[in-house]
Write an enzyme that holds these catalytic residues in place. Structure first.
Site, short mmCIF file in Angstrom:
data_model
loop_
_atom_site.label_atom_id
_atom_site.label_comp_id
_atom_site.label_asym_id
_atom_site.label_seq_id
_atom_site.Cartn_x
_atom_site.Cartn_y
_atom_site.Cartn_z
N ARG A 33 1.30 -5.45 -6.27
CA ARG A 33 1.24 -4.17 -6.98
C ARG A 33 1.70 -4.40 -8.42
O ARG A 33 2.89 -4.35 -8.72
CB ARG A 33 2.15 -3.15 -6.28
CG ARG A 33 2.19 -1.77 -6.93
CD ARG A 33 3.05 -0.84 -6.09
NE ARG A 33 3.08 0.51 -6.59
CZ ARG A 33 3.95 0.95 -7.50
NH1 ARG A 33 4.87 0.14 -7.99
NH2 ARG A 33 3.92 2.20 -7.91
N SER A 41 -1.70 5.99 0.67
CA SER A 41 -0.40 6.66 0.54
C SER A 41 -0.57 8.14 0.81
O SER A 41 -1.46 8.78 0.24
CB SER A 41 0.14 6.53 -0.89
OG SER A 41 0.43 5.20 -1.18
N LYS A 75 9.23 3.82 -8.54
CA LYS A 75 7.97 4.52 -8.83
C LYS A 75 8.27 5.72 -9.72
O LYS A 75 8.95 6.65 -9.28
CB LYS A 75 7.32 4.96 -7.51
CG LYS A 75 5.94 5.58 -7.66
CD LYS A 75 5.34 5.79 -6.27
CE LYS A 75 4.20 6.77 -6.24
NZ LYS A 75 2.97 6.30 -6.86
#
Ligand code: 3NM
Length: 213
Positions: free
Chosen positions: A43, A114, A143
């Site tokens: 990621r 998600s 995040k």
């Protein structure tokens, strides 16, 4: 891949990119594998994230490490990168490319989505997701645009409402709270900072692993 096999791969799901690591990401991944992670998601997101060719080249190295270790290599969001690297799967969020179009482009790969509400979970099932990520379970600093904290209750609710798809909890999960996540109905825990940010990466993974078995 059979659902049971996927559930086993989801048990200690490690996510990272270069911005999450204070040492070489390839070394971090190797140490995490030594500590028992069962799946890896690349990621490369956030401030200072690699772009273009650099992003590709790091992905290539990380994929090789996963291949050698026999663990699935998943790409976050970037479908073209997933195809270019022949990743084992793609994970998309609600703001990324729609799950059903990813499914069409990727063919027979692992598709993760998600989700934060029961409606999103049902849609992920409809779109053909193989598993869902559910969060944030606890407060997270990894995040920037995270939704509000949900607690382990959301995992219990999803199971009560007949979401039978494999699922992982995400957000603020550590060795201290991982067992609660599993007990609430998740098949595994997804973590960034508890492993990537640890002084001893292998030890951190081993500690988490002992909670999810
Ligand atoms: N997704 P950490 S929370 C990537 O709620 C991500 O969907 C989330 O990082 C979601 O383990 C999150 O360091 C960050 O808290 C997880």
């Amino acid at each position: 891949m059979k659902q049971q096999e996927l559930e086993e791969y989801l048990s200690l799901y490690f996510i990272m990119g270069s911005v999450n690591c204070s040492q070489d990401p390839v070394e971090v991944l190797k140490q995490a594998i030594d500590g028992g992670i069962t799946l890896f998601q690349y990621r490369e997101k956030g401030e200072g994230a690699l772009q273009g060719n650099e992003k590709y080249r790091l992905g290539e190295k990380l994929k090789k490490v996963c291949l050698n270790a026999g663990i699935p290599f998943i790409i976050n969001d970037d479908v073209n990168l997933g195809i270019a690297l022949d990743a084992d799967g793609i994970h998309v969020g609600q703001d990324d490319e729609a799950a059903h179009t990813v499914q069409q482009k990727m063919g027979n790969k692992i598709l993760g989505v998600s989700t934060h509400t029961i409606a999103e979970a049902r849609k992920a099932v409809f779109d053909g997701a193989d598993y869902i990520g559910v969060g944030p379970i606890f407060p997270t600093r990894s995040k920037d645009d995270a939704n509000k904290v949900q607690g382990i209750q959301i995992l219990q609710q999803f199971r009560e409402q007949q979401i039978t798809l494999p699922m992982v909890g995400i957000g603020g999960i550590t060795a201290a709270n991982a067992k609660q996540v599993i007990d609430a109905g998740a098949n595994g825990v997804s973590v960034i900072s508890a492993i990537a940010g640890a002084d001893n990466v292998k030890q951190a993974a081993l500690q988490l692993k002992s909670k999810v078995l």
